[in-house]
Design a protein around this motif. Sequence first.
Motif, PDB file in Angstrom:
ATOM      1  N   SER A  87       0.809  -1.139   0.045  1.00  0.00           N
ATOM      2  CA  SER A  87       0.113  -0.049   0.089  1.00  0.00           C
ATOM      3  C   SER A  87       0.913   1.471   0.067  1.00  0.00           C
ATOM      4  N   HIS A  88       1.900   1.300   0.759  1.00  0.00           N
ATOM      5  CA  HIS A  88       2.613   2.610   0.851  1.00  0.00           C
ATOM      6  C   HIS A  88       3.600   2.739  -0.110  1.00  0.00           C
ATOM      7  N   ASP A 140       4.119   9.527   9.463  1.00  0.00           N
ATOM      8  CA  ASP A 140       5.629   9.642   9.270  1.00  0.00           C
ATOM      9  C   ASP A 140       5.667  11.327   9.109  1.00  0.00           C
ATOM     10  N   TRP A 141       6.340  11.981  10.157  1.00  0.00           N
ATOM     11  CA  TRP A 141       6.198  13.339   9.954  1.00  0.00           C
ATOM     12  C   TRP A 141       6.905  14.193   8.828  1.00  0.00           C
ATOM     13  N   CYS A 149       4.830  17.360   3.522  1.00  0.00           N
ATOM     14  CA  CYS A 149       3.412  17.048   4.276  1.00  0.00           C
ATOM     15  C   CYS A 149       3.801  15.595   4.726  1.00  0.00           C
ATOM     16  N   SER A 150       3.045  15.255   5.960  1.00  0.00           N
ATOM     17  CA  SER A 150       3.432  13.923   6.419  1.00  0.00           C
ATOM     18  C   SER A 150       2.524  12.877   5.984  1.00  0.00           C
ATOM     19  N   ILE A 151       2.777  11.782   6.478  1.00  0.00           N
ATOM     20  CA  ILE A 151       1.988  10.609   5.640  1.00  0.00           C
ATOM     21  C   ILE A 151       1.226   9.990   6.717  1.00  0.00           C
ATOM     22  N   THR A 267       3.466   4.148   6.583  1.00  0.00           N
ATOM     23  CA  THR A 267       3.770   5.479   6.485  1.00  0.00           C
ATOM     24  C   THR A 267       5.222   5.515   6.106  1.00  0.00           C
ATOM     25  N   LYS A 268       6.039   4.511   5.710  1.00  0.00           N
ATOM     26  CA  LYS A 268       7.330   4.525   5.339  1.00  0.00           C
ATOM     27  C   LYS A 268       7.912   3.359   4.799  1.00  0.00           C
TER      28      LYS A 268
END
Length: 292
Positions: A87-88, A140-141, A149-151, A267-268
């Motif tokens: 997905s990420h 994920d900042w 932008c963050s995720i 997120t990463k």
Amino acid sequence: MKDLGTLSYFLGLEVTSSSDGYYLSQAKYASDLLSKAGITDNKIVSTPLEYNAKLTPLDGESISYATHYRQLVGSLIYLTITCPDISHAVGMVSKFIDAPRSVHYAAVLRILRYVKGTLYHGLHYSSRSSLELHAYSDADWAGDPTDRCSITGFCFLLGTSLVSWHSKKQDVVSYSSTEAEYRALADTTCELIWLRWLLADMDAPQPTATPFYCDNRSAIYITHNDVFYECTKHIEIDCHITRQHLKKGNLKLFSISSADQPADIFTKSHPLGCFRDLISKFQLASSLPPRV
């Protein structure tokens, strides 16, 4: 209307039922996608993205086969129905469908080679699983290297079964990791309330507050604290969304370590060992290939 019998295949989704529960996969769909992409060798990779991979709009050179790139990315998005582990990565490459470049296309090919190595993986829904909902939220900042932008990433487990997940870039830039986490909390809360309503309609009500796990203690503290300081006034609306349902008893916040946070995978990118530990929490299983 006509009774077609037990569901086994629908729009590329393969369903196998047994006394242990249900197994959902898209092996044939994935195999057709690999053929369409021209991947006929046996080369595979262990993760869908390189560790700490950061893609930007100016990476590499322009390509002349942008339509082919868009078709592959669109097909990969559909494949995430039963493959949460990509997905990420798919979200990363989908940001460049307007003007894809060579590095972005190479990232798509890497995802496809990962899919080739996990062709028969899918989601297992155990018949022995409880019907208690659990929520996990992470962010994920400043994860996007282009606009900072963050995720947001979240997932929901019904007992041990993964029933909902999400990986998406936030719409605005966050000033701190706490703010990014809190925006993720707000999005997860909205999904949580909808799932509670849906489960109630399906005769599986959630009589107690849903356990909600976050790995940012500051965000949890803000949820419980009624005082808004200068640094948090700009996220007051998001704070009220989560706090309101906390007070109503729809959710209960718990702290969780980042190493045990399954939503972190949305997120990463991660090194191989960490990646495998995270996807093991989702009951991803592998079926045997069909007999020829």
